[in-house]
Design a protein around this motif. Structure first.
Motif, PDB file in Angstrom:
ATOM      1  N   UNK A 221     -12.862  -8.116   7.131  1.00 44.05           N
ATOM      2  CA  UNK A 221     -11.666  -7.764   6.372  1.00 44.05           C
ATOM      3  C   UNK A 221     -11.029  -9.014   5.772  1.00 44.05           C
ATOM      4  N   UNK A 222     -10.914 -10.053   6.581  1.00 49.53           N
ATOM      5  CA  UNK A 222     -10.268 -11.277   6.116  1.00 49.53           C
ATOM      6  C   UNK A 222     -11.181 -12.090   5.208  1.00 49.53           C
ATOM      7  N   UNK A 223     -12.485 -12.091   5.499  1.00 49.35           N
ATOM      8  CA  UNK A 223     -13.415 -12.845   4.661  1.00 49.35           C
ATOM      9  C   UNK A 223     -13.452 -12.313   3.236  1.00 49.35           C
ATOM     10  N   UNK A 224     -13.404 -10.998   3.093  1.00 52.69           N
ATOM     11  CA  UNK A 224     -13.552 -10.388   1.768  1.00 52.69           C
ATOM     12  C   UNK A 224     -12.207 -10.086   1.110  1.00 52.69           C
ATOM     13  N   UNK A 225     -11.123 -10.471   1.760  1.00 57.49           N
ATOM     14  CA  UNK A 225      -9.809 -10.312   1.147  1.00 57.49           C
ATOM     15  C   UNK A 225      -9.385  -8.873   0.977  1.00 57.49           C
ATOM     16  N   UNK A 226      -9.747  -8.010   1.918  1.00 56.05           N
ATOM     17  CA  UNK A 226      -9.348  -6.608   1.852  1.00 56.05           C
ATOM     18  C   UNK A 226      -7.945  -6.477   2.423  1.00 56.05           C
ATOM     19  N   UNK A 227      -6.978  -5.997   1.645  1.00 54.24           N
ATOM     20  CA  UNK A 227      -5.591  -5.896   2.155  1.00 54.24           C
ATOM     21  C   UNK A 227      -5.527  -4.918   3.322  1.00 54.24           C
ATOM     22  N   UNK A 312      -5.649  -1.635  -3.644  1.00 53.95           N
ATOM     23  CA  UNK A 312      -6.739  -1.448  -2.674  1.00 53.95           C
ATOM     24  C   UNK A 312      -7.934  -0.731  -3.297  1.00 53.95           C
ATOM     25  N   UNK A 313      -7.662   0.224  -4.174  1.00 50.98           N
ATOM     26  CA  UNK A 313      -8.728   0.912  -4.882  1.00 50.98           C
ATOM     27  C   UNK A 313      -9.397   2.015  -4.101  1.00 50.98           C
ATOM     28  N   UNK A 314      -9.535   1.821  -2.804  1.00 51.54           N
ATOM     29  CA  UNK A 314     -10.229   2.780  -1.949  1.00 51.54           C
ATOM     30  C   UNK A 314     -10.013   2.394  -0.486  1.00 51.54           C
ATOM     31  N   UNK A 315     -10.306   3.317   0.392  1.00 50.47           N
ATOM     32  CA  UNK A 315     -10.327   2.996   1.826  1.00 50.47           C
ATOM     33  C   UNK A 315     -11.650   2.311   2.147  1.00 50.47           C
ATOM     34  N   UNK A 316     -11.637   1.488   3.195  1.00 49.61           N
ATOM     35  CA  UNK A 316     -12.847   0.793   3.630  1.00 49.61           C
ATOM     36  C   UNK A 316     -13.144   1.215   5.066  1.00 49.61           C
ATOM     37  N   UNK A 317     -14.391   1.614   5.319  1.00 49.92           N
ATOM     38  CA  UNK A 317     -14.745   2.196   6.606  1.00 49.92           C
ATOM     39  C   UNK A 317     -15.681   1.271   7.386  1.00 49.92           C
ATOM     40  N   UNK A 318     -15.275   0.971   8.612  1.00 44.08           N
ATOM     41  CA  UNK A 318     -16.084   0.182   9.533  1.00 44.08           C
ATOM     42  C   UNK A 318     -16.390   1.023  10.774  1.00 44.08           C
ATOM     43  N   UNK A 323      -9.667   0.751   7.093  1.00 48.00           N
ATOM     44  CA  UNK A 323      -8.573   0.152   6.335  1.00 48.00           C
ATOM     45  C   UNK A 323      -8.232   1.161   5.243  1.00 48.00           C
ATOM     46  N   UNK A 324      -7.148   1.934   5.398  1.00 49.26           N
ATOM     47  CA  UNK A 324      -6.886   3.051   4.489  1.00 49.26           C
ATOM     48  C   UNK A 324      -6.266   2.612   3.171  1.00 49.26           C
ATOM     49  N   UNK A 325      -6.437   3.449   2.157  1.00 49.91           N
ATOM     50  CA  UNK A 325      -5.809   3.195   0.864  1.00 49.91           C
ATOM     51  C   UNK A 325      -4.321   3.525   0.920  1.00 49.91           C
ATOM     52  N   UNK A 326      -3.964   4.484   1.783  1.00 50.97           N
ATOM     53  CA  UNK A 326      -2.584   4.929   1.911  1.00 50.97           C
ATOM     54  C   UNK A 326      -2.121   4.771   3.351  1.00 50.97           C
ATOM     55  N   UNK A 599     -11.254  -2.399 -12.380  1.00 53.74           N
ATOM     56  CA  UNK A 599     -10.676  -2.916 -11.131  1.00 53.74           C
ATOM     57  C   UNK A 599     -11.160  -2.127  -9.918  1.00 53.74           C
ATOM     58  N   UNK A 600     -11.095  -0.807  -9.969  1.00 48.61           N
ATOM     59  CA  UNK A 600     -11.472  -0.028  -8.787  1.00 48.61           C
ATOM     60  C   UNK A 600     -12.987  -0.002  -8.590  1.00 48.61           C
ATOM     61  N   UNK A 601     -13.754  -0.253  -9.640  1.00 44.30           N
ATOM     62  CA  UNK A 601     -15.200  -0.437  -9.460  1.00 44.30           C
ATOM     63  C   UNK A 601     -15.450  -1.710  -8.667  1.00 44.30           C
ATOM     64  N   UNK A 602     -14.649  -2.752  -8.949  1.00 42.84           N
ATOM     65  CA  UNK A 602     -14.768  -4.014  -8.203  1.00 42.84           C
ATOM     66  C   UNK A 602     -14.355  -3.837  -6.740  1.00 42.84           C
ATOM     67  N   UNK A 603     -13.252  -3.111  -6.491  1.00 41.88           N
ATOM     68  CA  UNK A 603     -12.815  -2.925  -5.100  1.00 41.88           C
ATOM     69  C   UNK A 603     -13.831  -2.081  -4.325  1.00 41.88           C
ATOM     70  N   UNK A 604     -14.479  -1.148  -5.007  1.00 46.59           N
ATOM     71  CA  UNK A 604     -15.519  -0.351  -4.349  1.00 46.59           C
ATOM     72  C   UNK A 604     -16.676  -1.246  -3.916  1.00 46.59           C
ATOM     73  N   UNK A 605     -17.099  -2.151  -4.809  1.00 39.34           N
ATOM     74  CA  UNK A 605     -18.195  -3.065  -4.462  1.00 39.34           C
ATOM     75  C   UNK A 605     -17.767  -4.013  -3.342  1.00 39.34           C
TER      76      UNK A 605
END
Length: 756
Positions: A221-227, A312-318, A323-326, A599-605
């Motif tokens: 999360x911290x390495x990739x700068x995911x809020x 954020x663009x999207x939620x990220x699942x581990x 890490x939710x979008x909302x 932008x959200x295509x980038x956050x998805x990647x």
């Protein structure tokens, strides 16, 4: 006698006070007492008869439940010191449930009057109905810190691992949570921000050794700068949100729209219901409803919530966290279609003919109440003849009609021919200690395919409606493969003895024929991987290009607005197109659609890379105790510096470095994706079966190093250090080795192609 309110006054009051809908609440609000209650009861019955209100009968009181994530009001401790709370949102007609708070050592002190967001668990056989774990106190949003704890005489300090941050945090002796020197910890700000000196923090979770599995996702999360922290104004806006009522919406609460999700799903943003079409002109047809949480009603354009969701663009699942979008108040509560709770939705009613073709659809902004939150396995078990207490009553009226509609859609899918890749999905299961317990491949059930087909069809309906109404939107775009990648796939297929048609407009049906040729052969995985690699990456944009992989001309994402910002944009576009309210697309959003899509295509990647890196680290940690063991696998990639192998057991990718392949020089053919030994003529290519020895597994980096032992059942001669020797010094090919190699038809074909 008090004046009896009009029907419109009652409906307006209920709309404004959705948690206070019992008759006694209404009577109290309008000051109605004594005999006047009889007149009030009559008016309420008339509203019920007219369809404006629904009174739940006694037989339906038991299923009334609180959402699994709820806002609670702390009522204070009892004589034994146990802390209790009551729900801020209760729709049942029975007695309000009693909630017992189960505090953790790291939780802040709570007292009477505190409002909290909590995760609830239903309990039986106790003097309370639910047990609750604190998520956070409403109105408080302490800053989170991830770092290495350094012990000192009085407490210690936290050295953050965030990039570009060198500011340390002080930890008091009573806030260390028992952390040891050198441990990775998660902490939160303690007390007000200090104007001078280091800020203070309290440790809320010990993650142990930074190389341990529990630390993996936080590091990614911290390495990739995911809020992963929500700003205070975002939290405040989410906390202030109230449940949407019936005003301005269609009443869909009578429709048995069920949610079907993984058993560990944290939110439920889609629900479905189907029945046979009673129109005699559509004999054998179906009516299919898909309802999606109305996130747009809570996240309005330009608001703090909207800005953060777009960021954020999207939620990220581990494997161990999301890490939710909302914020939780929305993603896990108000925007989640929980069982037995009224929830705002945007629904699409689709009419299918007997062959599964969509012959009509309409969109509706409504209020629904799901009768059940089900998971895939129990739904499939019910259809297969093993219903449980939850699915049994729903089998005939709900589940079988859903599968009947899916059966028709399968016919239409076969006609459409979307790309049919066979690539198993890997699932990492963690134990309570955060370590990998097992690595499995998800079983693909008809229940999974059913939901996928329903969602695809709803997405198509959304795109078609917005195109017809000439409303701008973000499409989900998937372009066809480039000529270069297609030619590479064609060469790989020819080397394996298969054909891919040339000289015609490419269609997914052509690729499916190739995949069918390879199915059941030793080259099936090679062809599937090569086909996947030939594909372009899907993205979001306002251009109407289509979706190649799904073989669809019009496609947009509509079904997951809790976790994807693109879907929220489509919801707003539908609101604008139908004139449902002022929370639709704004002119500013329309003007910036292209930038938003990029932008959200980038956050998805970004999320995909972070999730992949996390999986790699978990797998490396899982395999680190098995160094020296032998594994089977397939060559999954070729590079100048070696060959990648995907292990059968776990799906992990490891590297066979060039230096470990022996003393001969290996030619790298990037176009053919092969390595060929200059002395032996041994060829290493995609898809070949290999046996390897695990030489190294490094959890911190996720790196896995392998030693090649066998390739296509042929022993590999071991040698050291000379894998990249200059070709000027190579000797003539060894006749016996080349002769043995040519016994394998597949390898022979690859050698011929490479030399040509």
């Amino acid at each position: 006698m008090s004046k009896i309110p009009s029907k419109s006054e009652i409906l307006d009051w209920i709309e404004q006070n959705p948690t206070l809908t019992a008759k006694r609440d209404i009577a109290k609000a309008f000051g109605i007492k004594g005999a006047a209650r009889i007149d009030l009861k009559r008016v309420l019955k008339e509203l019920e008869a007219e369809g404006h209100l629904e009174k739940r009968k006694r037989s339906y009181q038991d299923p009334d439940r609180l959402p699994p994530v709820s806002v609670l009001l702390v009522t204070g401790p009892d004589s034994d010191g146990d802390l209790f709370a009551k729900p801020m949102e209760w729709h049942g007609e029975g007695k309000e449930p009693i909630v017992l708070l189960i505090p953790r050592d790291s939780d802040p002190a709570l007292g009477e009057g505190d409002r909290i967001l909590a995760r609830l668990t239903l309990v039986k056989g106790e003097d309370h109905h639910y047990e609750a774990r604190l998520i956070r106190r409403i109105g408080s949003n302490p800053r989170k810190v991830l770092g290495i704890f350094r012990k000192a005489a009085e407490g210690g300090r936290i050295v953050p691992i965030d990039k570009g941050t060198d500011r340390e945090w002080r930890v008091g002796a009573d806030h260390t949570h028992g952390a040891k020197d050198g441990e990775l910890v998660e902490a939160e700000q303690a007390g007000p921000k200090a104007r001078m000196g280091s800020p203070r923090a309290r440790i809320v979770e010990r993650l142990g050794d930074p190389s341990e599995p529990r630390a993996v996702s936080l590091i990614a999360i911290h390495q990739h700068g995911i809020p992963d922290d929500f700003p205070d104004d975002v939290i405040a806006q989410a906390d202030a949100a109230k449940p949407q009522g019936l005003k301005g919406r269609e009443d869909l609460r009578d429709l048995p729209l069920v949610t079907i999700d993984p058993s560990d799903a944290r939110d439920h943003d889609d629900a479905c219901y189907a029945h046979a079409d009673d129109d005699p002109k559509n004999e054998g047809g179906h009516v299919l409803w898909v309802a999606i949480a109305d996130v747009a009603a809570y996240v309005t354009p330009g608001s703090a919530l909207d800005r953060e969701a777009r960021k954020r663009g999207n939620s990220t699942y581990f494997p161990d966290r999301v890490v939710p979008m909302l914020p939780d108040r929305l993603s896990g509560d108000l925007c989640s279609l929980h069982e037995g709770v009224p929830r705002a939705c945007i629904a699409v009613r689709m009419v299918l003919d007997a062959k599964g073709n969509k012959i009509g659809h309409t969109f509706h902004r409504g209020l629904m109440r799901s009768p059940a939150s089900l998971h895939y396995e129990e739904v499939q078990d019910a259809i297969d003849g093993n219903p449980n207490d939850r699915t049994g009553p729903l089998l005939e009226p709900v589940l079988k009609p859903l599968y009947a509609a899916y059966g028709a859609l399968k016919t239409a899918r076969a006609e459409r021919q979307p790309l049919e890749l066979d690539l198993p999905e890997r699932r990492i299961e963690l134990g309570e200690d955060g370590k990998v317990k097992s690595v499995n491949f998800r079983e693909r059930l008809d229940a999974h395919r059913l939901i996928e087909e329903f969602m695809v069809l709803a997405n198509v309906a959304a795109a078609e409606t917005l195109i017809k109404k000439k409303t701008p939107l973000l499409f989900r775009i998937h372009e066809e493969p480039s000529p270069e990648k297609l030619e590479s796939l064609r060469e790989t297929a020819q080397a394996a003895g298969f054909t891919l048609a040339k000289g015609q407009v490419l269609q997914t049906a052509h690729l499916n024929r190739l995949l069918d040729q390879a199915a059941g052969t030793n080259d099936a995985e090679l062809i599937n991987l090569s086909t996947l690699r030939s594909m372009t990456q899907a993205y979001y944009g306002p251009a109407h290009i289509g979706h190649f992989g799904l073989a669809l001309r019009s496609y947009a994402h509509f079904t997951s607005p809790i976790r994807r910002y693109a879907d929220l944009i489509v919801h707003r576009a539908l609101i604008t197109a139908h004139g449902w309210g002022k929370d639709g697309l704004t002119p500013e959003e329309i003007e910036g659609l292209e930038q938003t899509g990029a932008h959200i295509s980038d956050t998805e990647r970004r999320s995909m890379v972070a999730e992949r890196d996390t999986t790699d680290r978990y797998l490396a940690a899982f395999l680190s105790e098995r160094v020296g063991n032998e594994f089977t696998g397939r060559i999954s990639g070729i590079a100048r510096f070696g060959a990648f192998v995907k292990l059968d057991e776990t799906g992990a990718d490891g590297l066979v470095p060039m230096r470990s392949l022996g003393r001969e020089y290996f030619h790298h053919d990037a176009e053919a994706q092969t390595l060929m030994g200059s002395d032996t003529g041994m060829t290493i290519g995609l898809g070949q079966r290999v046996t390897v020895r695990l030489a190294e597994a490094v959890p911190v980096t996720g790196g896995i190093a392998l030693e090649l032992l066998e390739i296509e059942d042929q022993k590999v001669k071991q040698g050291g250090g000379g894998g990249r020797r200059s070709p000027a010094g190579r000797s003539k090919p060894r006749g016996k080795a080349v002769k043995a190699k040519r016994k394998k038809d597949k390898i022979k074909r690859k050698v011929t192609r490479t030399r040509r």
